[in-house]
Every structure is written in structure tokens, then in C-alpha cells.
Scaffold this motif. Structure first.
Motif, PDB file in Angstrom:
ATOM      1  N   ASP A  65      21.265  -0.801  12.601  1.00  0.00           N
ATOM      2  CA  ASP A  65      20.684   0.639  12.863  1.00  0.00           C
ATOM      3  C   ASP A  65      19.070   0.511  12.370  1.00  0.00           C
ATOM      4  N   HIS A  66      18.756  -0.459  11.690  1.00  0.00           N
ATOM      5  CA  HIS A  66      17.352  -0.608  11.340  1.00  0.00           C
ATOM      6  C   HIS A  66      16.625  -1.905  11.758  1.00  0.00           C
ATOM      7  N   ALA A  67      17.199  -2.377  12.864  1.00  0.00           N
ATOM      8  CA  ALA A  67      16.580  -3.635  13.363  1.00  0.00           C
ATOM      9  C   ALA A  67      15.354  -3.656  14.094  1.00  0.00           C
ATOM     10  N   LEU A  68      14.951  -2.359  14.547  1.00  0.00           N
ATOM     11  CA  LEU A  68      13.691  -2.116  15.022  1.00  0.00           C
ATOM     12  C   LEU A  68      12.579  -1.607  14.054  1.00  0.00           C
ATOM     13  N   TYR A  69      12.753  -1.655  12.819  1.00  0.00           N
ATOM     14  CA  TYR A  69      11.762  -1.077  11.913  1.00  0.00           C
ATOM     15  C   TYR A  69      10.704  -1.852  12.054  1.00  0.00           C
ATOM     16  N   ALA A  70       9.455  -1.291  12.046  1.00  0.00           N
ATOM     17  CA  ALA A  70       8.207  -2.092  12.043  1.00  0.00           C
ATOM     18  C   ALA A  70       7.072  -0.949  11.157  1.00  0.00           C
ATOM     19  N   SER A  71       6.561  -1.581  10.351  1.00  0.00           N
ATOM     20  CA  SER A  71       5.455  -0.840   9.761  1.00  0.00           C
ATOM     21  C   SER A  71       4.181  -0.628  10.312  1.00  0.00           C
ATOM     22  N   THR A  72       3.291   0.303  10.016  1.00  0.00           N
ATOM     23  CA  THR A  72       1.838   0.057  10.552  1.00  0.00           C
ATOM     24  C   THR A  72       1.362  -1.225  10.013  1.00  0.00           C
ATOM     25  N   PRO A  73       0.481  -1.591  10.747  1.00  0.00           N
ATOM     26  CA  PRO A  73      -0.256  -2.982  10.206  1.00  0.00           C
ATOM     27  C   PRO A  73      -1.247  -2.475   8.998  1.00  0.00           C
ATOM     28  N   PHE A  74      -1.239  -3.276   7.913  1.00  0.00           N
ATOM     29  CA  PHE A  74      -2.198  -2.780   6.749  1.00  0.00           C
ATOM     30  C   PHE A  74      -2.878  -4.310   6.393  1.00  0.00           C
ATOM     31  N   THR A  75      -4.002  -4.061   5.812  1.00  0.00           N
ATOM     32  CA  THR A  75      -5.130  -5.242   5.285  1.00  0.00           C
ATOM     33  C   THR A  75      -4.550  -5.742   4.030  1.00  0.00           C
ATOM     34  N   PRO A  89       0.919  -1.153  -0.078  1.00  0.00           N
ATOM     35  CA  PRO A  89      -0.152  -0.053  -0.137  1.00  0.00           C
ATOM     36  C   PRO A  89       0.957   1.077   0.094  1.00  0.00           C
ATOM     37  N   ASP A  90       0.283   2.239  -0.572  1.00  0.00           N
ATOM     38  CA  ASP A  90       1.065   3.397  -0.505  1.00  0.00           C
ATOM     39  C   ASP A  90       1.720   4.234   0.571  1.00  0.00           C
ATOM     40  N   GLU A  91       0.894   3.726   1.633  1.00  0.00           N
ATOM     41  CA  GLU A  91       1.427   4.278   3.209  1.00  0.00           C
ATOM     42  C   GLU A  91       2.590   3.464   3.599  1.00  0.00           C
ATOM     43  N   ILE A  92       2.667   2.324   3.081  1.00  0.00           N
ATOM     44  CA  ILE A  92       3.849   1.459   3.681  1.00  0.00           C
ATOM     45  C   ILE A  92       5.208   1.790   3.094  1.00  0.00           C
ATOM     46  N   ALA A  93       5.165   2.324   1.725  1.00  0.00           N
ATOM     47  CA  ALA A  93       6.403   2.421   0.845  1.00  0.00           C
ATOM     48  C   ALA A  93       7.139   3.397   1.440  1.00  0.00           C
ATOM     49  N   ARG A 107      10.287   2.609  -5.800  1.00  0.00           N
ATOM     50  CA  ARG A 107       9.111   2.553  -5.474  1.00  0.00           C
ATOM     51  C   ARG A 107       8.144   1.453  -6.065  1.00  0.00           C
ATOM     52  N   GLU A 108       8.184   1.485  -7.485  1.00  0.00           N
ATOM     53  CA  GLU A 108       7.625   0.424  -8.304  1.00  0.00           C
ATOM     54  C   GLU A 108       8.112  -0.980  -8.151  1.00  0.00           C
ATOM     55  N   GLN A 109       9.180  -1.095  -7.646  1.00  0.00           N
ATOM     56  CA  GLN A 109       9.816  -2.424  -7.538  1.00  0.00           C
ATOM     57  C   GLN A 109       9.342  -2.938  -6.099  1.00  0.00           C
ATOM     58  N   LEU A 110       9.079  -2.345  -5.262  1.00  0.00           N
ATOM     59  CA  LEU A 110       8.704  -2.661  -3.823  1.00  0.00           C
ATOM     60  C   LEU A 110       7.497  -3.572  -3.829  1.00  0.00           C
ATOM     61  N   HIS A 111       7.592  -4.931  -3.266  1.00  0.00           N
ATOM     62  CA  HIS A 111       6.618  -5.881  -3.402  1.00  0.00           C
ATOM     63  C   HIS A 111       7.087  -6.923  -2.279  1.00  0.00           C
TER      64      HIS A 111
END
Length: 177
Positions: A139-149, A10-14, A32-36
């Protein structure tokens, strides 16, 4: 035609993933268009196989679910070749992967040899210093996105170019609500 199945992001995750793309020499960062989130790599197929794959994937019925990206990692061991963001443990995601795998095997495709490691590739690495990769992971070990459906998965085609792969959604398969 080179195919794979994946979840579109989703656009909010990228945007947060794109902001993490820095600090590793030799990294070719994904656009962006390569992220999946890859579900199953299929590989080179002909037109008849592509039609059979589409028909098989269209039979998959699983409910939509919530997913979160969490943590980062690399593939390649001592010679890292990719950086990625992972998915938080998710039984519905694993279930979807198994349904795709089963559908593809029923039409004669070989089983996937690699263990399913749900991830979003952030960069392809070439001669990146291992220390810089380890620093990035720390440096990025704690990365977490918001949950998405997750409401659908896609069949993508991939064209390899000197500037990286160009991905195109060939078909989207909705999940049940």
C-alpha cells in the motif's frame, strides 16, 4: 549512556509519515519526537567515551545536501520486527555515514557490523501478521517525501522505557554550506 548518530527530520517531512501509521496489528508506531534517520548506532558508552565521540564527530566536515525519503520496508525477514521508510539513493548521505564511521573507528570503536541501510523507523512490530505487513508495504510502496536539505547531523542519547525509547539530541553538528 546509549548513543547513536542520526538526521533529525524537518517538520514538513514528519506529518506524511505519521499519517501512514495505521493498519498493522501489533505495531507500536513511533511518535513524532522519535522519528529520525539513523546514521550509526554506537551503543552503551561511559562519560569519557561520550566526550571522545563528541570530539571525533566535531571534526567531520561535509557539505550540506538534499535528501528525499522514498519507499518503505521491513527488517526481520519472515518474522518482521520493524517497519521503515527508506532514503532515496544518495551519495552525499553515504559519504556522511562513511565519515562518521571513520571518525568513530579512529577513536577505537568497533566497526559497524551491519550494512548501512538509511531509514526512518515507523513502527516496532510484535507478533504482527506477515500478511498485514506485506499489505502495508504494498500500500505504501510509492511513498516519497518532498526533497529536503540536510544541514546538520546529531548525536542522540536513547533511554529505553516500557513505552518505547526516549531520544534526546545531545549535540548537533552543522554541515558546511
Amino acid at each position: 549512556m546509549r548513543l547513536f548518530t542520526a538526521l533529525a527530520l524537518p517538520d514538513e517531512i514528519a506529518p506524511p509519515l505519521l499519517l501512514m501509521q495505521a493498519g498493522v496489528p501489533g505495531a507500536r508506531w513511533q511518535k513524532r519526537e522519535q522519528l529520525h534517520l539513523t546514521l550509526r548506532f554506537i551503543g552503551e558508552v561511559d562519560g569519557a567515551q561520550a566526550t571522545a565521540i563528541d570530539d571525533a564527530l566535531a571534526t567531520i566536515a561535509v557539505p550540506s545536501f538534499t535528501l528525499e525519503l522514498k519507499g518503505v520496508g521491513s527488517f526481520g525477514g519472515k518474522i518482521p520486527r520493524d517497519l521503515w521508510a527508506g532514503a532515496a539513493p544518495s551519495e552525499p548521505l553515504v559519504h556522511l555515514n562513511r565519515k562518521i564511521e571513520s571518525a568513530l573507528q579512529r577513536i577505537g570503536l568497533e566497526p559497524e557490523a551491519r550494512k548501512f541501510t538509511p531509514h526512518v523507523t515507523l513502527a516496532r512490530l510484535k507478533n504482527s501478521p506477515r500478511g498485514a505487513v506485506m499489505d502495508y508495504l504494498t500500500d505504501h510502496a510509492l511513498y516519497a517525501s518532498t526533497p529536503f536539505t540536510v544541514t546538520a547531523f546529531c548525536l542522540y542519547s536513547s533511554k529505553l522505557t516500557s513505552d518505547g525509547s526516549i531520544y534526546r539530541v545531545e549535540k548537533e553538528y552543522g554541515l558546511t554550506s
